[in-house]
Design a protein around this motif. Sequence first.
Motif, mmCIF file in Angstrom:
data_model
loop_
_atom_site.group_PDB
_atom_site.id
_atom_site.type_symbol
_atom_site.label_atom_id
_atom_site.label_comp_id
_atom_site.label_asym_id
_atom_site.label_seq_id
_atom_site.Cartn_x
_atom_site.Cartn_y
_atom_site.Cartn_z
ATOM 1 N N PRO B 86 19.481 -70.273 26.554
ATOM 2 C CA PRO B 86 20.219 -70.284 25.435
ATOM 3 C C PRO B 86 20.954 -71.748 25.109
ATOM 4 N N GLU B 87 21.415 -71.786 24.071
ATOM 5 C CA GLU B 87 21.653 -73.076 23.565
ATOM 6 C C GLU B 87 22.859 -73.660 24.190
ATOM 7 N N GLY B 88 24.025 -73.415 24.389
ATOM 8 C CA GLY B 88 24.878 -74.187 24.973
ATOM 9 C C GLY B 88 24.909 -74.354 26.364
ATOM 10 N N PRO B 89 25.644 -75.550 27.018
ATOM 11 C CA PRO B 89 25.515 -76.083 28.390
ATOM 12 C C PRO B 89 25.754 -74.784 29.331
ATOM 13 N N GLY B 90 26.872 -74.023 29.321
ATOM 14 C CA GLY B 90 27.417 -72.949 30.150
ATOM 15 C C GLY B 90 26.331 -71.981 30.221
#
Lengths: 230, 230
Positions: B86-90
């Motif tokens: 997925p895109e976000g760091p988390g």
Amino acid sequence: MATLHHYPLCPHSRFIRLALGEFGLDATLVEERVWERRREFLELNPAGTTPVLREDSGLVIPGPGPIAEYLDETRGLALAERRLLPEGPGGRIEVRRLLDWFNIKFNEEITAPLVLEKVMKRFMSRDEGGGPPEMSAIRAARGNVRYHLRYIAWLTAKRNWLAGDNLSYADLAAAAHLSCVDYLGDVPWDEDEAARAWYARIKSRPSFRPLLSDRIPGMAPSAHYDDLDF
Amino acid sequence: MATLHHYPLCPHSRFIRLALGEFGLDATLVEERVWERRREFLELNPAGTTPVLREDSGLVIPGPGPIAEYLDETRGLALAERRLLPEGPGGRIEVRRLLDWFNIKFNEEITAPLVLEKVMKRFMSRDEGGGPPEMSAIRAARGNVRYHLRYIAWLTAKRNWLAGDNLSYADLAAAAHLSCVDYLGDVPWDEDEAARAWYARIKSRPSFRPLLSDRIPGMAPSAHYDDLDF
């Protein structure tokens, strides 16, 4: 300041300590004796392994691979030409290939058995798996060091650093593993001058200094461990 | 067309076959019996492990982690909201954490010993390490499956897929490992309904079909192996 849960002779923790040093990031070190399976630590990383990085924001990143990728994604561009995971696809593939080489293969064949048998077992209770070291595992690991030194020598005969022109995560991982084995006195440096020369270069970097002052209670390092001119 | 060097019951090869399927990429499969240490294969990947992806351009990418990162970097954006990392760091941290969970921990505790003892040793010569299976290793691996099923059930109680709302590399890696163990009949599906329900969802995806038609010579899969309603 960020927090790094680590163990002094855990090669994956050392790899991340070197990486943080190269990024110019400070972190508070918290020592984890992973075999004790501390509850609060297992909540940070259910796999129960070091290292685990905890950012000020509360973001928790467990494992050497995920931490290295995270640092590159969030701070890599700031390093510009000193970026530890290079820009182009070919360079990234080669660094990641060598990361797996050292963090999986070298670890399984050498670092994990040596550190378990010679260090951790001294501190583990019987229930945790402690006891006298298995000499056959130690002998096998010592034998394996030689061909990994030759591989390092082969890579550095063609390249400035292990993965190419520039220092990369590959060098940091390789040096992290070798530094653990060197603490235990099990690297036959006199058998491979090219590998020794590469290690001398990386050992003299400021990011390496904190590793050289690590001491395991009741277990002195090899005589040349913190000697830059070994 | 790209080429994937793989072994049918290598979980890391299966993970990449599933990923290629989800990306809509075809690859010519070349079977490698890694224990034979074929010279041309070792030139592609000196570590001698599967999978290795070879692009039409000649670019060679060895190892499940490097291939997954490479596919995300070169084709990830095209998947838009179906992106497997997925895109976000988390989200990226959580997918990579679970990738390590299955590709390292599950592999060491279950898939690697089961496939070695029950499959590879049948085909290896004595010199290569072949011979009768070690029953103690098989029993230990079978015992370990249970808590991994519980972990999958625990994750899917909170989430749609293992790492969050969307299918990710984490699901593909977990399913790849379980599919190998399931071929051998060693997954106690009737003990964990939630884990079974998650596996049924991923097993019915088009990307999974080629895995269900794999057959090891002289070794039929478990009766329910290719049954979508198991």
